[in-house]
Write a protein that holds these residues in place. Structure first.
Motif, PDB file in Angstrom:
ATOM      1  N   HIS A  16       0.841  -1.197   0.000  1.00  0.00           N
ATOM      2  CA  HIS A  16       0.000   0.000   0.000  1.00  0.00           C
ATOM      3  C   HIS A  16       0.882   1.256   0.000  1.00  0.00           C
ATOM      4  CE1 HIS A  16      -3.245  -2.758   0.899  1.00  0.00           C
ATOM      5  NE2 HIS A  16      -4.117  -1.764   0.812  1.00  0.00           N
ATOM      6  N   ALA A  17       1.905   1.269   0.837  1.00  0.00           N
ATOM      7  CA  ALA A  17       2.814   2.416   0.884  1.00  0.00           C
ATOM      8  C   ALA A  17       3.605   2.535  -0.408  1.00  0.00           C
ATOM      9  CB  ALA A  17       3.767   2.291   2.079  1.00  0.00           C
ATOM     10  N   ARG A  18       4.057   1.422  -0.943  1.00  0.00           N
ATOM     11  CA  ARG A  18       4.814   1.452  -2.209  1.00  0.00           C
ATOM     12  C   ARG A  18       3.974   2.034  -3.339  1.00  0.00           C
ATOM     13  NH1 ARG A  18       6.375  -3.698  -0.624  1.00  0.00           N
ATOM     14  NH2 ARG A  18       8.489  -3.599   0.201  1.00  0.00           N
ATOM     15  N   ILE A  19       2.745   1.575  -3.450  1.00  0.00           N
ATOM     16  CA  ILE A  19       1.871   2.046  -4.523  1.00  0.00           C
ATOM     17  C   ILE A  19       1.558   3.527  -4.338  1.00  0.00           C
ATOM     18  CG2 ILE A  19      -0.521   1.891  -5.367  1.00  0.00           C
ATOM     19  CD1 ILE A  19      -0.124  -1.147  -5.448  1.00  0.00           C
ATOM     20  N   LEU A  20       1.297   3.952  -3.123  1.00  0.00           N
ATOM     21  CA  LEU A  20       1.028   5.369  -2.881  1.00  0.00           C
ATOM     22  C   LEU A  20       2.250   6.224  -3.233  1.00  0.00           C
ATOM     23  CD1 LEU A  20      -1.365   7.061  -1.983  1.00  0.00           C
ATOM     24  CD2 LEU A  20      -0.510   6.905   0.363  1.00  0.00           C
ATOM     25  N   ASP A  51      -8.451   0.353  -2.254  1.00  0.00           N
ATOM     26  CA  ASP A  51      -8.342   0.515  -0.795  1.00  0.00           C
ATOM     27  C   ASP A  51      -7.924   1.944  -0.454  1.00  0.00           C
ATOM     28  OD1 ASP A  51      -8.903  -2.172  -0.259  1.00  0.00           O
ATOM     29  OD2 ASP A  51      -6.800  -2.707   0.158  1.00  0.00           O
ATOM     30  N   LEU A  52      -6.879   2.420  -1.125  1.00  0.00           N
ATOM     31  CA  LEU A  52      -6.346   3.753  -0.854  1.00  0.00           C
ATOM     32  C   LEU A  52      -7.358   4.838  -1.199  1.00  0.00           C
ATOM     33  CD1 LEU A  52      -2.724   3.161  -2.171  1.00  0.00           C
ATOM     34  CD2 LEU A  52      -3.385   3.500   0.231  1.00  0.00           C
ATOM     35  N   GLU A  53      -8.071   4.626  -2.292  1.00  0.00           N
ATOM     36  CA  GLU A  53      -9.091   5.590  -2.702  1.00  0.00           C
ATOM     37  C   GLU A  53     -10.262   5.590  -1.714  1.00  0.00           C
ATOM     38  OE1 GLU A  53     -11.231   6.887  -6.874  1.00  0.00           O
ATOM     39  OE2 GLU A  53     -10.586   4.803  -6.646  1.00  0.00           O
ATOM     40  N   ASN A  54     -10.736   4.415  -1.342  1.00  0.00           N
ATOM     41  CA  ASN A  54     -11.863   4.306  -0.405  1.00  0.00           C
ATOM     42  C   ASN A  54     -11.523   4.868   0.974  1.00  0.00           C
ATOM     43  OD1 ASN A  54     -13.490   3.122  -2.341  1.00  0.00           O
ATOM     44  ND2 ASN A  54     -12.981   1.035  -1.721  1.00  0.00           N
ATOM     45  N   PHE A  77      -1.409   8.175   9.236  1.00  0.00           N
ATOM     46  CA  PHE A  77      -1.305   6.725   9.336  1.00  0.00           C
ATOM     47  C   PHE A  77      -2.576   6.162   9.943  1.00  0.00           C
ATOM     48  CE2 PHE A  77       3.123   7.786   8.864  1.00  0.00           C
ATOM     49  CZ  PHE A  77       3.667   6.693   8.202  1.00  0.00           C
ATOM     50  N   ARG A  78      -2.916   4.951   9.563  1.00  0.00           N
ATOM     51  CA  ARG A  78      -4.158   4.333  10.021  1.00  0.00           C
ATOM     52  C   ARG A  78      -4.059   3.734  11.420  1.00  0.00           C
ATOM     53  NH1 ARG A  78      -7.958   2.466   6.092  1.00  0.00           N
ATOM     54  NH2 ARG A  78      -8.076   0.497   7.197  1.00  0.00           N
ATOM     55  N   HIS A  79      -2.911   3.234  11.788  1.00  0.00           N
ATOM     56  CA  HIS A  79      -2.767   2.583  13.097  1.00  0.00           C
ATOM     57  C   HIS A  79      -2.641   3.640  14.191  1.00  0.00           C
ATOM     58  CE1 HIS A  79      -1.186   0.093  16.323  1.00  0.00           C
ATOM     59  NE2 HIS A  79      -1.685  -0.937  15.645  1.00  0.00           N
ATOM     60  N   PRO A  80      -3.314   3.444  15.327  1.00  0.00           N
ATOM     61  CA  PRO A  80      -3.265   4.436  16.406  1.00  0.00           C
ATOM     62  C   PRO A  80      -1.848   4.736  16.913  1.00  0.00           C
ATOM     63  CG  PRO A  80      -4.994   2.821  16.831  1.00  0.00           C
ATOM     64  CD  PRO A  80      -4.231   2.341  15.630  1.00  0.00           C
ATOM     65  N   ALA A  81      -0.958   3.771  16.836  1.00  0.00           N
ATOM     66  CA  ALA A  81       0.406   3.994  17.329  1.00  0.00           C
ATOM     67  C   ALA A  81       1.132   5.070  16.517  1.00  0.00           C
ATOM     68  CB  ALA A  81       1.205   2.687  17.307  1.00  0.00           C
ATOM     69  N   HIS A  85       1.040  10.988  12.972  1.00  0.00           N
ATOM     70  CA  HIS A  85       1.975  11.360  11.900  1.00  0.00           C
ATOM     71  C   HIS A  85       1.273  11.386  10.556  1.00  0.00           C
ATOM     72  CE1 HIS A  85       5.638  11.088  14.273  1.00  0.00           C
ATOM     73  NE2 HIS A  85       5.202   9.935  14.773  1.00  0.00           N
ATOM     74  N   GLU A  86       1.628  12.368   9.733  1.00  0.00           N
ATOM     75  CA  GLU A  86       1.099  12.422   8.371  1.00  0.00           C
ATOM     76  C   GLU A  86       1.842  11.433   7.477  1.00  0.00           C
ATOM     77  OE1 GLU A  86       0.759  16.194   6.481  1.00  0.00           O
ATOM     78  OE2 GLU A  86      -0.299  17.081   8.184  1.00  0.00           O
TER      79      GLU A  86
END
Length: 120
Positions: A16-20, A51-54, A77-81, A85-86
């Motif tokens: 997901h990060a690579r594609i973004l 996924d990224l678009e949704n 970031f999606r995870h609370p930890a 961070h942007e």
């Protein structure tokens, strides 16, 4: 005690990060090229783009026969930890060009354009 085989199947950066990051680097990148860059099928790459678009990390607009993507600024970031961070900080790290190259390209957070700097 047996020595364990080293784990080589995992990486620190997800597809997901690579594609973004690839989309930030080239907002008109083809799905086929996203798939090749991540070692995925086009179908899997397409699912990640959806996924990224949704989730609001990017938007997709059709320009003729091509898609034009725009990475959404300010997403976190999606995870609370890591949620404070942007994503832009990680993306800029991933798309930063090789410092040994003569010129650097700094993609904008929204993926609209690239600023070029010449280094002498």
């Amino acid at each position: 005690m047996e020595s364990a085989e080293p784990r080589t199947s995992w990486t620190f950066v997800t597809n997901h990060a690579r594609i973004l990051a690839m989309i930030l680097r080239d907002p008109e990148v083809r799905l086929r090229d996203l798939a090749d860059g991540c070692g995925l099928t086009e179908r899997a790459a397409g699912a990640i783009v959806r996924d990224l678009e949704n989730a609001g990390y990017l938007t997709r607009v059709r320009h003729g026969r091509r898609n034009h993507y725009k990475v959404t600024p300010g997403t976190r970031f999606r995870h609370p930890a890591e949620g404070h961070h942007e994503i832009a900080h990680l993306l800029h790290l991933l798309v930063e060009p090789d410092p040994r190259a003569g010129a650097t390209s700094r993609p904008s957070t929204n993926g609209d354009h690239h600023e070029r700097e010449s280094h002498s």
